[in-house]
Design an enzyme around this catalytic site. Sequence first.
Site, mmCIF file in Angstrom:
data_model
loop_
_atom_site.group_PDB
_atom_site.id
_atom_site.type_symbol
_atom_site.label_atom_id
_atom_site.label_comp_id
_atom_site.label_asym_id
_atom_site.label_seq_id
_atom_site.Cartn_x
_atom_site.Cartn_y
_atom_site.Cartn_z
ATOM 1 N N SER A 1 -11.509 -1.886 -0.137
ATOM 2 C CA SER A 1 -10.225 -1.740 0.561
ATOM 3 C C SER A 1 -10.293 -2.235 1.987
ATOM 4 C CB SER A 1 -9.830 -0.266 0.653
ATOM 5 O OG SER A 1 -9.238 0.158 -0.512
ATOM 6 N N ASP B 1 0.830 -1.209 0.000
ATOM 7 C CA ASP B 1 0.000 0.000 0.000
ATOM 8 C C ASP B 1 0.866 1.261 0.000
ATOM 9 O OD1 ASP B 1 -2.285 1.839 0.674
ATOM 10 O OD2 ASP B 1 -3.315 -0.084 0.865
ATOM 11 N N HIS C 1 -4.015 5.088 3.985
ATOM 12 C CA HIS C 1 -4.707 3.883 3.539
ATOM 13 C C HIS C 1 -4.041 2.602 4.046
ATOM 14 C CE1 HIS C 1 -6.225 1.175 0.214
ATOM 15 N NE2 HIS C 1 -7.340 1.799 0.524
#
Length: 542
Positions: free
Chosen positions: A288, A73, A114
């Site tokens: 996600s 990520d 994220h």
Amino acid sequence: EPLSVHSESASRHLVAACLDCIVRADQRCLLFSSSSFQQDTRTSSSLPKLDLHVIPVWQKGITGKGVVITVLDDGLEWNHTDIYSNYDAAASYDFNDNDPDPFPRYDSTNENKHGTRCAGEIAMQADNNKCGVGVAYNSKVGGIRMLDGIVTDAIEASSIGFNPNHVDIYSASWGPNDDGKTVEGPGRLAQKAFEYGIQKGRGGKGSIFVWASGNGGRQGDNCDCDGYTDSIYTISISSASQQGLSPWYAEKCSSTLATAYSSGDYTDQRITSADLHNECTQTHTGTSASAPLAAGIFALALEQNPNLTWRDLQHIIVWTSEFDPLANNPGWKRNGAGLMVNSRFGFGLLNAKALVDLADPATWKHVPEKKICIVRDDAFQPRELKAAGEITIEIPTKACAGQENAVRSLEHVQVEASIEYTRRGDLHITLTSPAGTTTVLLAERERDTSANGFRNWDFMSVHTWGEDPAGTWTLKITDTSGRMENKGRILSWKLILHGTSEKPEHMKKPRVYIPYNAVQNDRRGVEHMDDMMEVSRKEVPS
Ligand SMILES: *[C@@H]1O[C@H](CO)[C@@H](O)[C@H](O)[C@H]1NC(C)=O
Ligand SMILES: *[C@@H]1O[C@H](CO)[C@@H](O)[C@H](O)[C@H]1NC(C)=O
Ligand SMILES: [Ca+2]
Ligand SMILES: [Ca+2]
Ligand SMILES: [Ca+2]
Ligand SMILES: [Ca+2]
């Protein structure tokens, strides 16, 4: 910029549903503790009582010990006080800056949150009065920083192939742009890295790649055009909302294997996790947020049985995911092996308890050796397709019967095809198996006006899992757009049957579907459920 992170756009959710406890998994209602099993976070008793059944696994003492997961990520805030005790530097690297420290780049917008949010869902520490509890709260978690910059094939390959004898599970919540017009898969190096991981990773048992199915629903995107989710090597995970419904951002496709919770409509709860700057969030969203919950559940299965191969795990997911909690959605069908499957959810909602129980090394028998049978027609001549037209290709096959690579029980099916067409997004492709299961391999995409067609694209389906592939398959390509100027041709095709010559041991008895959760406020009766299975033998159009 081909890659997108699969979170919902923040702008849709300015009104945060500020609830006391916001997680869909059993990390929900943590009360900051793994031992206080107060977990029902519903805001109204009219909502279905949904559950990924993680807590019964924790109660058996299985919490991810000895299992290593890395999150591919935008970095990992590894000194976060709810992550630090489980941080694994040997599962971490920074391929954006080429150094061993994946710490995210801070900026005023916090855009690089994220990876930290995804890692928290997996491995937040228990009983420390901070944020929440990860699904595998005693596993080790690392971060590969690779999205914060230009993402080349080489960077993807290095990330997918990072330390494969140390890392067990790779969790990825990104993919090609979800704009509804992209067709893209792994490049040459990334593909090699997947193959290497499958063959050599985890001491030859195969790396576990968990992939988010994508958030392009609103853009009319379809994950059949995403070669990362479409890969047979990735376990592709979709989302369900708190209401047990397919959320607005979800994409449909035939390669999705299973589903975990995430956000839904804007009043629905979202996912709790760690956040940048040593903070917590209750607003992690999109597919996600589903993939890391699945990665955490698979870590529990690997603690229970570290000897599972990558194919054992896919079989166990297929055999234990639940149709019942998602039964109120259209699109369910029962395949020729008796399995309920849906292009929104794959085989359904993950059930950690059932998955870990089936993985028990005392009873689990490894699935037999993988066989691949390739069916082609050497005399095939390109065939023309026009608007309002249809190409039907009948494919009779004995599925390599009598040969060493005979396939009697299917796993993945691929149709590798090259198609020229003036407007790619108007194509619709279905594949019907000898057992009568019809799978949509490609749905129309309104925004895809490309004239590039498909070049040796592998359309992949898991919908015929467990079926006997011998007989006649039917591949059908249509265009019902009404755009009469459309035309093109199918240049070549190949049907690739993956599976085993023997039926795997656990499939020798049919799968029995039971109501998912005896304590759930089920709004459907069991009789109704049987009716539903009857009607849904044919896929209900959405
Ligand atoms: C984590 O590291 C960053 C960067 O060095 C630092 O600013 C921050 O205070 C640290 N956080 C904690 C909780 O120690
Ligand atoms: C895993 O396989 C090895 C070698 O076959 C065996 O010694 C070990 O007991 C197995 N572990 C489990 C948990 O079954
Ligand atoms: Ca760095
Ligand atoms: Ca915690
Ligand atoms: Ca997509
Ligand atoms: Ca996949």
